[in-house]
Design an enzyme around this catalytic site. Structure first.
Site, PDB file in Angstrom:
ATOM      1  N   TYR A   1       0.846  -1.195   0.000  1.00 57.27           N
ATOM      2  CA  TYR A   1       0.000   0.000   0.000  1.00 57.27           C
ATOM      3  C   TYR A   1       0.882   1.246   0.000  1.00 57.27           C
ATOM      4  O   TYR A   1       1.630   1.503   0.936  1.00 57.27           O
ATOM      5  CB  TYR A   1      -0.902   0.004   1.235  1.00 57.27           C
ATOM      6  CG  TYR A   1      -2.249   0.650   1.028  1.00 57.27           C
ATOM      7  CD1 TYR A   1      -2.490   1.541  -0.012  1.00 57.27           C
ATOM      8  CD2 TYR A   1      -3.303   0.376   1.888  1.00 57.27           C
ATOM      9  CE1 TYR A   1      -3.719   2.134  -0.202  1.00 57.27           C
ATOM     10  CE2 TYR A   1      -4.555   0.961   1.721  1.00 57.27           C
ATOM     11  CZ  TYR A   1      -4.759   1.838   0.682  1.00 57.27           C
ATOM     12  OH  TYR A   1      -5.991   2.422   0.508  1.00 57.27           O
TER      13      TYR A   1
ATOM     14  N   LYS B   1      -0.559  -0.660  -4.482  1.00 53.12           N
ATOM     15  CA  LYS B   1      -1.868  -0.008  -4.402  1.00 53.12           C
ATOM     16  C   LYS B   1      -1.685   1.433  -3.970  1.00 53.12           C
ATOM     17  O   LYS B   1      -1.053   1.699  -2.936  1.00 53.12           O
ATOM     18  CB  LYS B   1      -2.756  -0.756  -3.400  1.00 53.12           C
ATOM     19  CG  LYS B   1      -4.145  -0.152  -3.248  1.00 53.12           C
ATOM     20  CD  LYS B   1      -4.973  -0.962  -2.267  1.00 53.12           C
ATOM     21  CE  LYS B   1      -6.369  -0.344  -2.139  1.00 53.12           C
ATOM     22  NZ  LYS B   1      -7.223  -1.104  -1.197  1.00 53.12           N
TER      23      LYS B   1
END
Length: 327
Positions: free
Chosen positions: A151, A176
């Site tokens: 992330y 992400k």
């Protein structure tokens, strides 16, 4: 047409391993009782509703699932219950993160618990140089082989060159973006794709911004068509219709849903810190789900905000009905 089915291959030494993620990615809420204890029965209903609504994969105990408020035992129980309910119908990924040792333990627990993959959240509290960030991921992964999506947000923002360093960690399959800098993300994608290897060509990218539908077209334009939808927690019909419109480049439908639902929802979300989770739980309760309230430091919306949320959701379904009728 935007392609929303995707897969990633590990490097040659792990060529037998394969990751497949199809369609809309859902992030189930973590329900709590009135005493803020974990409610696994309600969680099971929540998970089943996502699968029944057509979610392509579930990411449990992540941001929307209040990862930061969960104990290791609760985290393990959520993964166990999700796998039990899903019974192999869709992939079940799980969150991990915190400090270096906690992240490493979380990934190991996810692998031992049979998760299909891990979303690695940013380091807790501290920041370091780009090389240190890659080292953090490498340390957290350790000798595990479970697929990991990193992330990119908060204390874990990569540069293009440091993002390329993730290719050297075999089990890391994607990045992400929750940071929201489209230019930076475009440079990261281009830099990784320019590496002449199957590993680089197959690396996955995701839009992980709150209410990702609002930025979905911008991200699709730079090659990031994959995104997670918090709206799938309380209005999966709307989420699925927008996802289909994005895949079909149907601007008319996207603009109708954005104007009539998503933009008012985002305006309300921006009224309070942590509302990216609190409002989603409130909306789920309005639809009759046993979501419970949020754990602190998150707070619940006021009565007035919940009333406005109810109208926004009702308006969203009215727009959906109009769109489906071809108006």
């Amino acid at each position: 047409m935007v392609e929303t089915k995707f897969e990633a291959r590990f490097p040659a030494e792990n060529s037998s391993a394969r990751v497949e993620l199809d369609g809309l990615l859902a992030f189930p809420l973590t329900p709590f009782t009135e005493g803020l204890e974990l409610n696994l029965d309600a969680f099971a209903e929540n998970v089943e509703s996502h699968v029944a609504a057509g979610a392509g994969a579930l990411f449990v105990a992540c941001g929307t699932g209040e990862f930061s408020s969960l104990s290791p035992d609760e985290h393990a129980a959520i993964l166990r219950k999700a796998r039990e309910v899903v019974a192999g119908r869709v992939p079940v990924w799980v969150g991990a993160g915190g400090g270096a040792a906690s992240a490493r333990a979380g990934i190991a627990a996810a692998e031992a618990g049979g998760a299909d993959g891990v979303l690695l959240l940013p380091p807790y509290l501290v920041t370091g140089p780009p090389s240190g960030l890659v080292d953090h991921v490498r340390y957290a992964v350790g000798d595990s082989s479970i697929p990991v999506i990193v992330y990119h947000r908060s204390t874990g923002v990569f540069t293009p060159n440091s993002a390329v360093g993730l290719l050297d960690i075999p089990s890391v399959v994607g990045l992400k973006d929750g940071f929201g800098d489209v230019e930076l993300m475009s440079r990261i994608i281009t830099t990784i794709r320019s590496v002449d290897s199957d590993r680089a060509r197959d690396f996955l990218f995701f839009n992980g911004l709150p209410t990702a539908e609002v930025s979905a077209r911008a991200y699709a334009a730079i090659g990031v068509a994959r995104y997670s939808s918090a709206v799938h927690c309380f209005a999966p019909e709307i989420a699925a219709r927008f996802h289909r419109a994005l895949a079909e480049n149907d601007d008319a439908v996207m603009e109708a849903l954005l104007a009539g639902f998503y933009l008012p929802l985002v305006a309300l979300r921006d009224e309070g810190q942590g509302f990216a989770v609190s409002l989603v739980k409130a909306a789920a309760r309005l639809r009759g789900d046993k979501a419970g309230s949020v754990r602190p430091p998150l707070v619940e919306p006021t009565a007035d905000q919940i009333a406005r949320l109810e109208k926004i959701v009702d308006d969203g379904f009215a727009v959906l009905k109009s769109v489906e009728a071809g108006a």
